[in-house]
Design an enzyme around this catalytic site. Structure first.
Site, short mmCIF file in Angstrom:
data_model
loop_
_atom_site.label_atom_id
_atom_site.label_comp_id
_atom_site.label_asym_id
_atom_site.label_seq_id
_atom_site.Cartn_x
_atom_site.Cartn_y
_atom_site.Cartn_z
CD GLU A 18 -29.08 44.24 8.32
OE1 GLU A 18 -30.15 44.05 8.94
OE2 GLU A 18 -28.85 45.29 7.69
CG HIS A 44 -22.13 54.41 10.39
ND1 HIS A 44 -23.11 55.07 11.04
CD2 HIS A 44 -22.70 53.90 9.27
CE1 HIS A 44 -24.25 54.99 10.36
NE2 HIS A 44 -24.03 54.27 9.28
#
Ligand SMILES: Cc1ncc(C[n+]2csc(CCOP(=O)(O)OP(=O)(O)O)c2C)c(N)n1
Ligand SMILES: [Mg+2]
Lengths: 444, 325
Positions: free
Chosen positions: B60, B130
Site C-alpha cells: 500500500e 474488514h
C-alpha cells in the site's frame, strides 16, 4: 588500544572483533562498555560508511561499466522426494523415523479433511468464511515438524497445518471458526485467525506482512534471554511485497536474530500471479540482498521442507542469524471462500499442479517404506471426516461470547469510559431484547 | 437513467474519467484483469489497456507513493486500497506526503490530481480488519479532502468531482452497500459538489446527521421517530473534510437539536468535531445537548458486532432522549 584503532590494515569488523575479545578477557564483559569501544572504532575509522567501504574493498575493480543482471544469482531448488514416492539419487534425508513420519502424515490428512469440510460448512452458511491450503499443506506441516515445541511460530493465515502439528485440538479450531464463547480469541476475529500462547503460535493478524519484523524482534528477545528457541515466520510471496517484509529481513540480518523466514510461494496473491508481483528471481534472491542465508525448496516435497527447516533451525540457533526459505508451491484452491479463481486462471493450469499433490507424494513414500498401508489410509480419512462433522455440530451450538467480552482486553483492565459504555449497552439491550438474541438472555 | 448498484456507479464514474482523460489511471491490488476484489474496476483493463488499469504489487505504501509521483508529474492517478483497514501502511504517503505536497513547496509542486478510493465500514461479519471506518484519522490532516457517498447516485457524482478536484481526495466507499444499494443513476456525466452537505429530508423537531452507510441506518431510526410524531431533518454530510458547517448550523438553528450518528468509535471520531463546532455556532439555539451515537471505543468485534454497532435502535433512543430532554 590506540595502535589498534589507528591501524590501517585491519577492517572495521576486525578491529571491533579484536576489541570485543580483549574486553572479554580483561574486564567485565558488560555489553554497554564494549559498544562504547566499538563506537570509538567507528570514529577512529575515518570513513563515512565503514560497512559499505568494506564491501567495496572486496569488489573486483573494473574500468569499463559492468552492469550486473538482475537475475545473475542462480538459485537452486532442493528436491528430495519424487511424486512416485522414491527418493532422488544422492539426496540427503532429513532426520525422520516412522513415528515422526506417521505424525506428519496424519497431520496432513487432518488438514485436508478439515479444509474440505469447512469449505463445505461455509457453503452451507454454517460459518462465514474459510481459507483452505489445498495443495500446499506440506509447507506448514513440514515447517512445524522441523521445529521444537518451544519455538515460536508467527504465521500469515494459511498455515493451519503448523498449528495442527503442534496439537491444537479439533474443538479449538471449531470454537474459533464458530466465534463461540469457548474460542481462545473470544470470538473477535474472523474464522481461521487462530492463536495459542500455550502452543507458541502467535494469533493471526489480517494486515499482511506485519508479523515479519515482529518475528525478527521476537527472535532477538529469545536470543538475548539465552533461550533454546527460534522463531519461524510464515508469509506469502504476495505479502513479501509489503514494506514490513523488507524492514523485517534487514532488522533480523543487522541484529542477528535467530529467525527463520519461511515464504510460501504459491504463485498467487488473490488474483495476482507472481509474475505481476515481482520481476526478480523469486523471494529467495532478496535474502541474498539482505545478506541472509537462503534456501529455495520444493514446497510440495515434505522431506525437503523438513530438511530445510531442521537445518535452518540448527543454523539460526548456533550462529544467531536469520535464514530464509522459499518454498515453491501452488494454491490449488480459491484464495478464500469469497473468491472464485475461474475469473483469473485456467483449469488446465490447476490440473498441472494437481499432479504434484504433496500429500499423495508423502503417502507414496510411506507406502514404499512399508510404514503405511491402504487399509490405514481408508480408516484414517473415514474417522477424520466423522470427527470433523461431529465437532461442527457441537461447536455451532455453543453460545456466543458474553456481552462483557466487548470491552475486555482493549486494555489490561477495563477503563471507566468503557465500563460505562458497557453499562449503557446492557440497559439498551434489556429494552430491546429481541434485537440482540445472542446476548439478551444472559444480561442480569 | 439506469438502475445501478453502488459498484456499477463507481465503475461507471471511473469509466467516464478514463475516457475523457488519457492520463487517468486506475491501479491497486487485484484491480487489473480481475477488476478488483469487489469488481469496482471490472472491464477497465480490457477497455483502456494494461498500461492504464493494472495490478500493483501488494504494497500500500508503494501504491500511494507511486500515485503521488504520478500526480506530481501531471497524471491523474485513481488508486485503490483494497480495504480501508489496509490503508495504514500508506499513512505516511497520505498524511506526510500527499497532504503537504503543495504547502511545503509553496505550490511549486502539488498532487491535486490524486484520488484514493477505498471500501470502508462494517456490518459484513468482517471483524477487526474488514470493518473499520478510519475517516477521522484523515480528517485530522489539513490538505486532504475526505468524501463518503451513501448511495449509487451520490457515489458516481461525488467520485467524478473527487477525481477532477485539484486536491488529493480520500474517497471511502461503503462496502456493505456495494451490491445492496441500488438506485437510479444517470448514464451521462454529472458531478455533485464536494464540501456540501445535503438535506435529504426536511423536518422541524431535530436534526439527524450521518454519512455513508450510516445514512441507511439513520433513515430507519427517523422512521421510528416519525411514528412517534417526531419530525426529523435528515442530513448527509457527504464530505467530511472540509465539511459544510453552514448547512448543519442552519438546520440546527431551526430545529434546536442535533444527533450525529457515525460507525466509527466515539472518542475523537468526526462526530466530536461537528458537535464542538455546532455547539459554538448554535449555542443559544440549542434545546438539548448534542448527542453522538457511535461505535464503542473498542476494536471492531465479530461475534458481538450487532451489540457493538451504532444501530437504528440506539439512534432512535438518542433522538427520543434529545426531544424529551
Ligand atoms: C496490508 C494488507 N493489504 C491487503 C490485504 C488483503 N489481502 C488479503 S490476502 C491477500 C493476498 C496475499 O497473498 P500471499 O501473501 O501470496 O498469500 P496467499 O494468499 O497466497 O497464501 C491480500 C491482498 C491484507 N490482508 N493486508
Ligand atoms: Mg501467494
Amino acid at each position: 588500544m590506540r595502535a589498534l584503532l589507528q591501524s590501517t590494515h585491519l577492517t572495521y569488523g576486525q578491529k571491533t572483533q579484536t576489541i570485543i575479545k580483549m574486553l572479554g578477557e580483561f574486564s567485565d564483559p558488560i555489553l554497554d562498555t564494549r559498544w562504547l569501544f566499538v563506537s570509538l572504532v567507528r570514529k577512529a575509522d575515518n570513513k563515512e560508511n565503514v560497512m559499505n567501504s568494506e564491501v567495496y574493498k572486496e569488489s573486483p575493480v573494473v574500468h569499463q561499466p559492468a552492469f550486473i543482471d538482475g537475475h545473475s544469482v542462480e538459485i537452486p531448488i532442493l528436491k528430495i522426494l519424487q511424486q512416485d514416492g522414491s527418493v532422488y539419487d544422492g539426496a540427503d534425508l532429513p532426520n525422520i523415523d516412522q513415528a515422526l513420519a506417521t505424525k506428519i502424515y496424519k497431520t496432513l490428512a487432518f488438514h485436508r479433511v478439515l479444509d474440505e469440510r469447512m469449505v463445505g460448512a461455509q457453503r452451507q452458511g454454517r460459518i462465514s468464511f474459510y481459507m483452505a491450503a489445498l495443495g500446499e499443506e506440506a509447507a506448514s506441516v513440514g515447517g512445524a515438524a522441523g521445529l521444537e515445541d518451544q519455538d515460536m511460530i508467527m504465521a500469515q493465515y494459511r498455515e493451519q497445518g503448523a498449528l495442527m502439528y503442534r496439537g491444537f485440538a479439533l474443538e479449538d479450531f471449531m470454537n474459533q471458526m464458530f466465534s463461540n464463547e469457548k474460542d481462545l480469541g473470544k470470538g473477535r476475529q474472523m474464522p481461521i485467525h487462530y492463536g495459542s500462547n500455550e502452543l507458541n503460535y502467535m494469533t493471526i493478524s489480517s494486515p499482511l506482512g506485519t508479523q515479519i519484523p515482529q518475528a525478527a524482534g521476537y527472535a532477538y528477545g529469545q536470543k538475548l534471554q539465552g533461550k533454546d528457541a527460534v522463531t519461524l515466520c510464515y508469509f506469502g510471496e504476495g505479502a513479501a511485497s509489503e514494506g514490513d517484509f523488507h524492514a523485517g529481513l534487514n532488522m533480523a540480518a543487522v541484529h542477528r536474530a535467530p529467525v527463520i523466514f519461511f515464504c510460501r510461494n504459491n504463485g498467487y496473491a488473490i488474483s495476482t500471479p507472481s509474475d505481476e508481483q515481482f520481476v526478480g528471481n523469486g523471494i529467495a534472491s532478496r535474502g541474498v540482498g539482505y545478506g541472509i542465508k537462503t534456501l529455495r525448496i520444493d514446497g510440495n516435497d515434505i522431506l525437503a521442507v523438513l530438511k530445510a527447516t531442521q537445518l535452518a533451525r540448527e543454523y539460526a540457533l548456533k550462529e544467531n542469524k536469520p535464514v530464509i526459505i522459499e518454498a515453491m508451491s501452488y494454491r490449488l484452491g480459491a484464495h478464500s471462500t469469497s473468491d472464485d479463481p475461474s475469473g483469473y486462471r485456467t483449469r488446465e493450469e490447476e490440473a498441472k499442479w494437481q499432479a504434484h499433490d504433496p500429500i499423495l507424494r508423502m503417502k507414496n513414500w510411506m507406502l514404499a517404506n512399508k510404514w503405511w498401508d491402504e487399509e490405514q489410509e481408508v480408516s484414517l480419512f473415514e474417522s477424520l471426516r466423522e470427527e470433523v462433522l461431529a465437532a461442527v455440530k457441537v461447536a455451532e451450538k455453543i453460545d456466543k461470547p458474553p456481552v462483557e467480552d466487548l470491552v475486555t482486553d482493549v486494555y489490561d483492565q477495563v477503563p471507566k469510559h468503557l465500563q460505562s459504555q458497557l453499562d449503557e449497552l446492557k440497559q439498551h439491550i434489556k429494552k430491546y431484547p429481541e434485537s440482540y438474541p445472542f446476548t439478551a438472555g444472559r444480561i442480569k | 437513467m439506469a438502475q445501478m448498484n453502488l459498484l456499477h456507479a463507481i465503475n461507471n464514474a471511473l469509466d467516464i474519467a478514463m475516457a475523457e482523460n488519457d492520463s487517468a489511471l486506475c491501479f491497486g491490488e487485484d484491480v487489473g484483469h480481475f477488476g478488483g476484489v469487489f469488481r469496482a474496476t471490472s472491464g477497465l483493463q480490457e477497455k483502456y489497456g494494461k498500461a492504464r488499469c493494472f495490478n500493483t504489487p501488494l504494497v500500500e505504501q508503494g501504491i500511494i507513493g507511486f500515485a503521488n509521483g504520478l500526480a506530481a508529474q501531471g497524471s491523474t492517478p485513481i488508486a485503490e486500497i483494497q480495504f480501508a483497514d489496509y490503508i495504514f501502511p500508506a499513512f505516511d504517503q497520505i498524511v506526510n506526503e500527499a497532504a503537504k505536497f503543495r504547502y511545503r513547496s509553496g505550490n511549486e509542486f502539488n498532487v491535486g490530481n490524486l484520488t484514493i478510493r477505498s471500501p470502508y465500514g462494517g456490518g459484513i461479519a468482517g471483524g477487526l480488519y474488514h470493518s473499520q471506518s478510519p475517516e477521522a484519522y484523515f480528517a485530522h490532516t489539513p490538505g486532504l479532502k475526505v468524501v463518503v457517498p451513501r448511495n449509487p447516485y451520490q457515489a458516481k457524482g461525488l467520485l467524478l468531482a473527487a477525481i477532477r478536484d485539484d486536491n488529493p481526495v480520500v474517497f471511502f466507499e461503503p462496502k456493505r452497500l456495494y451490491r445492496a444499494s441500488i438506485g437510479e443513476v444517470p448514464e451521462e456525466d454529472y458531478q455533485l459538489p464536494l464540501g456540501k452537505a445535503e438535506v435529504v429530508k426536511q423536518g422541524t423537531d431535530i436534526t439527524v446527521l450521518a454519512w455513508g452507510a450510516q445514512m441507511e441506518i439513520v433513515e430507519k431510526a427517523i422512521e421510528m421517530a416519525a411514528n412517534e410524531g417526531i419530525s426529523c431533518e435528515l442530513i448527509d454530510l457527504r464530505t467530511i473534510l472540509p465539511w459544510d458547517v453552514e448547512t448543519i448550523a442552519a438546520s440546527v438553528m431551526k430545529t434546536g437539536r442535533l444527533v450525529i450518528s457515525q460507525e466509527a468509535p466515539l472518542t475523537a471520531g468526526f462526530a466530536s468535531e461537528i458537535a464542538a463546532t455546532i455547539q459554538s455556532e448554535c449555542f443559544l439555539h440549542l434545546e438539548s445537548p448534542i448527542a453522538r451515537v457511535c461505535g464503542m471505543d473498542t476494536p471492531y468485534p465479530l461475534a458481538l458486532e450487532k451489540e457493538y454497532v451504532a444501530d437504528h435502535l440506539k439512534t432512535y433512543e438518542a433522538i427520543k432522549q434529545s426531544v424529551n430532554y
